[in-house]
Design a protein around this motif. Sequence first.
Motif, PDB file in Angstrom:
ATOM      1  N   LEU A  30       7.705  86.713  40.181  1.00 46.84           N
ATOM      2  CA  LEU A  30       8.263  85.680  41.054  1.00 46.84           C
ATOM      3  C   LEU A  30       7.799  84.315  40.563  1.00 46.84           C
ATOM      4  CD1 LEU A  30       7.625  87.343  44.529  1.00 46.84           C
ATOM      5  CD2 LEU A  30       9.814  87.169  43.316  1.00 46.84           C
ATOM      6  N   VAL A  31       8.753  83.432  40.356  1.00 46.58           N
ATOM      7  CA  VAL A  31       8.455  82.084  39.885  1.00 46.58           C
ATOM      8  C   VAL A  31       9.047  81.091  40.885  1.00 46.58           C
ATOM      9  CG1 VAL A  31       8.690  80.444  37.989  1.00 46.58           C
ATOM     10  CG2 VAL A  31       8.562  82.891  37.495  1.00 46.58           C
ATOM     11  N   ALA A  32       8.190  80.303  41.494  1.00 43.77           N
ATOM     12  CA  ALA A  32       8.637  79.313  42.480  1.00 43.77           C
ATOM     13  C   ALA A  32       8.780  77.964  41.792  1.00 43.77           C
ATOM     14  CB  ALA A  32       7.631  79.224  43.623  1.00 43.77           C
ATOM     15  N   LEU A  33       9.969  77.456  41.693  1.00 41.87           N
ATOM     16  CA  LEU A  33      10.181  76.157  41.061  1.00 41.87           C
ATOM     17  C   LEU A  33       9.949  75.069  42.096  1.00 41.87           C
ATOM     18  CD1 LEU A  33      13.321  77.148  39.003  1.00 41.87           C
ATOM     19  CD2 LEU A  33      10.926  77.128  38.304  1.00 41.87           C
ATOM     20  N   ARG A  34       9.160  74.080  41.702  1.00 39.80           N
ATOM     21  CA  ARG A  34       8.758  73.047  42.650  1.00 39.80           C
ATOM     22  C   ARG A  34       9.976  72.357  43.259  1.00 39.80           C
ATOM     23  NH1 ARG A  34       4.849  69.979  39.608  1.00 39.80           N
ATOM     24  NH2 ARG A  34       3.748  71.944  39.590  1.00 39.80           N
ATOM     25  N   GLY A  35       9.982  72.275  44.548  1.00 43.47           N
ATOM     26  CA  GLY A  35      11.071  71.585  45.233  1.00 43.47           C
ATOM     27  C   GLY A  35      12.310  72.436  45.442  1.00 43.47           C
ATOM     28  N   ALA A  36      12.310  73.675  44.878  1.00 41.75           N
ATOM     29  CA  ALA A  36      13.515  74.510  44.988  1.00 41.75           C
ATOM     30  C   ALA A  36      13.534  75.259  46.319  1.00 41.75           C
ATOM     31  CB  ALA A  36      13.570  75.504  43.838  1.00 41.75           C
ATOM     32  N   GLN A  37      14.740  75.540  46.788  1.00 43.16           N
ATOM     33  CA  GLN A  37      14.916  76.274  48.035  1.00 43.16           C
ATOM     34  C   GLN A  37      14.775  77.776  47.814  1.00 43.16           C
ATOM     35  OE1 GLN A  37      15.953  74.574  51.027  1.00 43.16           O
ATOM     36  NE2 GLN A  37      15.497  72.742  49.845  1.00 43.16           N
ATOM     37  N   ARG A  38      14.836  78.231  46.551  1.00 44.44           N
ATOM     38  CA  ARG A  38      14.790  79.652  46.245  1.00 44.44           C
ATOM     39  C   ARG A  38      13.717  79.922  45.196  1.00 44.44           C
ATOM     40  NH1 ARG A  38      17.579  82.998  49.485  1.00 44.44           N
ATOM     41  NH2 ARG A  38      18.249  84.366  47.786  1.00 44.44           N
ATOM     42  N   THR A  39      13.174  81.146  45.230  1.00 41.67           N
ATOM     43  CA  THR A  39      12.210  81.601  44.225  1.00 41.67           C
ATOM     44  C   THR A  39      12.927  82.518  43.248  1.00 41.67           C
ATOM     45  OG1 THR A  39      10.335  81.415  45.732  1.00 41.67           O
ATOM     46  CG2 THR A  39      10.104  82.976  43.922  1.00 41.67           C
ATOM     47  N   LEU A  40      12.593  82.359  41.956  1.00 39.42           N
ATOM     48  CA  LEU A  40      13.225  83.176  40.917  1.00 39.42           C
ATOM     49  C   LEU A  40      12.498  84.514  40.789  1.00 39.42           C
ATOM     50  CD1 LEU A  40      15.553  82.664  38.907  1.00 39.42           C
ATOM     51  CD2 LEU A  40      13.808  81.900  37.263  1.00 39.42           C
ATOM     52  N   ALA A  41      13.251  85.613  40.784  1.00 40.07           N
ATOM     53  CA  ALA A  41      12.705  86.956  40.505  1.00 40.07           C
ATOM     54  C   ALA A  41      13.188  87.369  39.119  1.00 40.07           C
ATOM     55  CB  ALA A  41      13.178  87.950  41.554  1.00 40.07           C
ATOM     56  N   VAL A  42      12.273  87.785  38.250  1.00 38.68           N
ATOM     57  CA  VAL A  42      12.601  88.075  36.851  1.00 38.68           C
ATOM     58  C   VAL A  42      12.098  89.467  36.483  1.00 38.68           C
ATOM     59  CG1 VAL A  42      12.444  87.243  34.479  1.00 38.68           C
ATOM     60  CG2 VAL A  42      12.179  85.627  36.369  1.00 38.68           C
ATOM     61  N   THR A  43      12.969  90.267  35.884  1.00 36.95           N
ATOM     62  CA  THR A  43      12.567  91.612  35.467  1.00 36.95           C
ATOM     63  C   THR A  43      13.240  91.969  34.155  1.00 36.95           C
ATOM     64  OG1 THR A  43      12.422  93.927  36.158  1.00 36.95           O
ATOM     65  CG2 THR A  43      14.427  92.750  36.770  1.00 36.95           C
ATOM     66  N   THR A  44      12.622  92.864  33.380  1.00 47.53           N
ATOM     67  CA  THR A  44      13.228  93.278  32.110  1.00 47.53           C
ATOM     68  C   THR A  44      12.944  94.746  31.851  1.00 47.53           C
ATOM     69  OG1 THR A  44      13.466  92.640  29.776  1.00 47.53           O
ATOM     70  CG2 THR A  44      11.234  92.647  30.674  1.00 47.53           C
ATOM     71  N   ASP A  45      13.860  95.406  31.164  1.00 54.06           N
ATOM     72  CA  ASP A  45      13.732  96.828  30.849  1.00 54.06           C
ATOM     73  C   ASP A  45      14.403  97.103  29.522  1.00 54.06           C
ATOM     74  OD1 ASP A  45      12.550  99.102  32.293  1.00 54.06           O
ATOM     75  OD2 ASP A  45      13.462  98.153  34.047  1.00 54.06           O
ATOM     76  N   THR A  46      13.845  98.043  28.777  1.00 56.14           N
ATOM     77  CA  THR A  46      14.421  98.451  27.496  1.00 56.14           C
ATOM     78  C   THR A  46      14.852  99.911  27.569  1.00 56.14           C
ATOM     79  OG1 THR A  46      13.065  96.895  26.250  1.00 56.14           O
ATOM     80  CG2 THR A  46      13.909  98.800  25.043  1.00 56.14           C
ATOM     81  N   LEU A  47      16.025 100.193  27.042  1.00 51.12           N
ATOM     82  CA  LEU A  47      16.504 101.574  26.903  1.00 51.12           C
ATOM     83  C   LEU A  47      16.691 101.869  25.420  1.00 51.12           C
ATOM     84  CD1 LEU A  47      17.063 101.316  29.963  1.00 51.12           C
ATOM     85  CD2 LEU A  47      19.213 102.514  29.596  1.00 51.12           C
ATOM     86  N   ILE A  48      16.126 102.976  24.949  1.00 51.97           N
ATOM     87  CA  ILE A  48      16.190 103.341  23.533  1.00 51.97           C
ATOM     88  C   ILE A  48      16.879 104.689  23.380  1.00 51.97           C
ATOM     89  CG2 ILE A  48      14.772 103.944  21.513  1.00 51.97           C
ATOM     90  CD1 ILE A  48      12.778 101.849  22.449  1.00 51.97           C
ATOM     91  N   GLU A  49      17.793 104.738  22.410  1.00 45.68           N
ATOM     92  CA  GLU A  49      18.504 105.990  22.140  1.00 45.68           C
ATOM     93  C   GLU A  49      17.504 107.081  21.781  1.00 45.68           C
ATOM     94  OE1 GLU A  49      20.962 106.193  18.541  1.00 45.68           O
ATOM     95  OE2 GLU A  49      22.487 107.219  19.731  1.00 45.68           O
ATOM     96  N   GLY A  50      17.677 108.238  22.379  1.00 48.59           N
ATOM     97  CA  GLY A  50      16.787 109.358  22.086  1.00 48.59           C
ATOM     98  C   GLY A  50      15.554 109.398  22.967  1.00 48.59           C
ATOM     99  N   VAL A  51      15.289 108.294  23.679  1.00 52.85           N
ATOM    100  CA  VAL A  51      14.153 108.249  24.607  1.00 52.85           C
ATOM    101  C   VAL A  51      14.682 108.166  26.039  1.00 52.85           C
ATOM    102  CG1 VAL A  51      12.079 107.004  25.338  1.00 52.85           C
ATOM    103  CG2 VAL A  51      12.685 107.123  22.906  1.00 52.85           C
ATOM    104  N   HIS A  52      15.514 107.144  26.300  1.00 51.47           N
ATOM    105  CA  HIS A  52      16.044 106.918  27.649  1.00 51.47           C
ATOM    106  C   HIS A  52      17.444 107.467  27.830  1.00 51.47           C
ATOM    107  CE1 HIS A  52      13.035 103.739  26.926  1.00 51.47           C
ATOM    108  NE2 HIS A  52      12.686 104.018  28.157  1.00 51.47           N
ATOM    109  N   PHE A  53      18.158 107.649  26.744  1.00 52.74           N
ATOM    110  CA  PHE A  53      19.481 108.275  26.821  1.00 52.74           C
ATOM    111  C   PHE A  53      19.699 109.080  25.542  1.00 52.74           C
ATOM    112  CE2 PHE A  53      20.028 104.016  25.096  1.00 52.74           C
ATOM    113  CZ  PHE A  53      20.859 104.200  24.010  1.00 52.74           C
TER     114      PHE A  53
END
Length: 319
Positions: A30-53
């Motif tokens: 969660l990243v709150a930008l100063r003065g902003a009305q909303r907070t940013l939510a950031v996520t990332t994921d990796t999918l690899i052939e043969g591991v995840h599919f």
Amino acid sequence: MDEFGLIEQYFRRPARRSEVVLGVGDDAALVALRGAQRTLAVTTDTLIEGVHFAAGAPGFDVGYKALAVNVSDLAAMGARPLAFLLNLSLPRIDPMWLAGFRDGLFTLADAVSLDLIGGDTVRGPLAITITALGTTAPGGALTRTGARAGDRVYVSGLLGEAALGLLARSGHLSLPSEFQAPVLARLDRPLPRIEEGQALVGIASSAIDVSDGLVADLGHVLKASGVGAEIDLRRLPLSRAYDAAFATVGYDPALVFGDDYELCFTVPPERTPALAGIAPRFACGFHYIGDIVAGRGLVLRNGQDIYAPARSGYNHFDG
Ligand SMILES: [Mg+2]
């Protein structure tokens, strides 16, 4: 060392910037930008052939799922989807596969109103990394740290469906034909609980998405919140397909296989009427499966017996 230990040992550091409200260790930062009305939510994921599919998996399914696993993390934060970045490593240009991948990707992106805003494309083994951005009201995100003794534990939808799909596809389980398609659909096209997550803001005290299995994911909430839980296995939401397979597979697919992308969340007793108030809006249902208790650890009760699954959940680098 497992993947969580690896992150702890090498990459977790105190945030240097006051805008970083929540860093490594939840479903999203969660990243709150100063003065902003909303907070940013950031996520990332990796999918690899043969591991995840599986190698040779249809492009549509890979594109859909690569985005779905990220959207599910936004859902677990109670975030509203905003945009995403796509990093694609491809061994070759295969127009048919890419067209399917694009269609799967944008089918879900359109369904949850996410815009593709950038990324990178390289030649290499087939791998997809997506970074998804969402927004929450300041202080309004669902995190893993708010569960307290006395709270009730709920899950949305059904557990173990994706596991049954995986077991059926790999030939380890034969299901009556009418159940095949539904469980394979849950494996290939999970439905991230984005609307549900946003509706749970102000009601749930903690939340996580079930990506690695209920035992592992609820375990993360318990650890982050410093509490324990008792789950009643007879309360687990299982489908008719699951009932048909139960004699063969027992409880473990619902507990330790993962890939369900349902929400597991806790609700203080005084807010259960509010949960009942929003529940009719959602077809998946919210199922009470047990309680948060003082102390540590997760106890799985099967009547008078304590149940121990064969393994605890999916974990890269485990063992
Ligand atoms: Mg997650």
